[in-house]
Scaffold this active site. Structure first.
Site, short mmCIF file in Angstrom:
data_model
loop_
_atom_site.label_atom_id
_atom_site.label_comp_id
_atom_site.label_asym_id
_atom_site.label_seq_id
_atom_site.Cartn_x
_atom_site.Cartn_y
_atom_site.Cartn_z
CG HIS A 149 -2.19 -0.99 1.18
ND1 HIS A 149 -2.08 -2.20 1.36
CD2 HIS A 149 -3.47 -0.48 0.56
CE1 HIS A 149 -3.64 -2.60 1.26
NE2 HIS A 149 -4.18 -1.58 0.77
CE LYS A 153 -3.94 -0.27 4.88
NZ LYS A 153 -5.23 0.23 5.31
#
Ligand code: NAD
Length: 264
Positions: A149, A153
């Site tokens: 990700h 995040k």
């Protein structure tokens, strides 16, 4: 069914795409939008008659459903108010503590809540395939999950990676909490049989990639999903909000919204 939708976290990466998905939707529309009180855009008009506010509870009397992509604490705060007001909620926020998940389940006795770590249709099909693959492969295949990700995040591993792990555990009639291996370092010893490894990568602007490996002697099966935009998450959340308009109280997942039976 037509309806007006409150978007919580409306200026965030997901909130912005949810507002765009609502603008394109034939029957659902943006009814209200809220952000954290310190957000610089509070008071800005985001659509005809919809001004960005800082208190979701104020708006619950004028909407039919809510879509929430925010922090765990802000999400719980809104869910408590939504349960009082009878406004169903599609929740995409991840990173809840076990106690927060318990509270969500209790609130769902009073109002419909779809809790989905991932609203993508394809990822929910991946959950379904993971469960069935684990069951069909049986003993002798080691399950490992890798997720990547964007660098902003804040929780790890991703809620989606954990959900894939749960699906594998369900397919084996086990519980993820008894099998999960979330980190390896140093002299780890051999891999425990039937463990489910989940490893995390972070970097760049990637909206999310997940690969489930079933590794055996001399062969490997991989199931992978790669997202290049956030729009499919947003469209899925809007679909869940529309589906909730016709449901009673209860805690639902996206596989139920899509009609994917857990045991199929
Ligand atoms: P983001 O940080 O870009 O957006 C979150 C927004 O929530 C921010 O704009 C923030 O100001 C706002 N917020 C914080 N406190 C608030 C409050 N008290 N009231 C109202 N708004 C508040 O993050 P993001 O990338 O949009 O992700 C949000 C969440 O959604 C994360 O938990 C992420 O993991 C999750 N996510 C889920 C899916 C899915 O399909 N379920 C997909 C992508 C992201």
């Amino acid at each position: 069914m037509s309806g007006r939708v409150l978007v919580v976290g409306a200026m965030g990466r997901m909130g912005e795409r949810v507002r765009a998905a609502l603008a394109d939707h034939p029957t659902l529309s943006l009814g209200a939008a809220v952000e954290r009180p310190s957000h610089p855009d509070i008071g800005r008009e985001l659509a005809a008659g919809v001004v960005l506010g800082d208190d979701g509870a104020d708006t619950l009397g004028s909407v039919d459903a809510a879509i929430i992509f925010a922090t765990p604490n802000a999400t719980l705060e809104l869910l408590r108010r939504a349960a009082d007001a009878g406004v169903p909620c599609a929740v995409g926020t991840t990173g809840f503590s076990p106690d927060q998940r318990k509270e969500i389940a209790i609130l769902a006795n009073r109002v419909g809540i779809v809790l989905a770590a991932n609203f993508s249709v394809a990822v929910n099909v991946l959950f379904h395939l993971a469960r069935n693959a684990a069951r069909l492969l049986g003993d002798g295949f080691d399950a490992e999950i890798l997720e990547l990700h964007h660098s902003a995040k804040v929780d790890a591993p991703s809620g989606t990676a954990l959900r894939i792990g749960e699906a594998v555990a369900e397919g084996r009639n086990q519980e993820l909490k008894d099998r999960a291996v979330l980190a390896r370092e140093g002299l780890t010893g051999p891999r425990p049989a039937e463990s489910i490894g989940i490893q995390t990568l972070r970097g760049g602007d990637n909206p999310g990639e997940h690969t489930l490996y079933f590794v055996s002697q001399g062969e490997r099966l991989e199931l992978a999903h790669r997202a290049s935009t956030r729009d499919h998450f947003a469209r899925g959340a809007v679909r869940a909000a529309g589906w909730l308009l016709e449901q009673g109280p209860g805690l639902y997942d996206m596989e139920q919204v899509l009609g994917l039976g857990a045991g199929d």
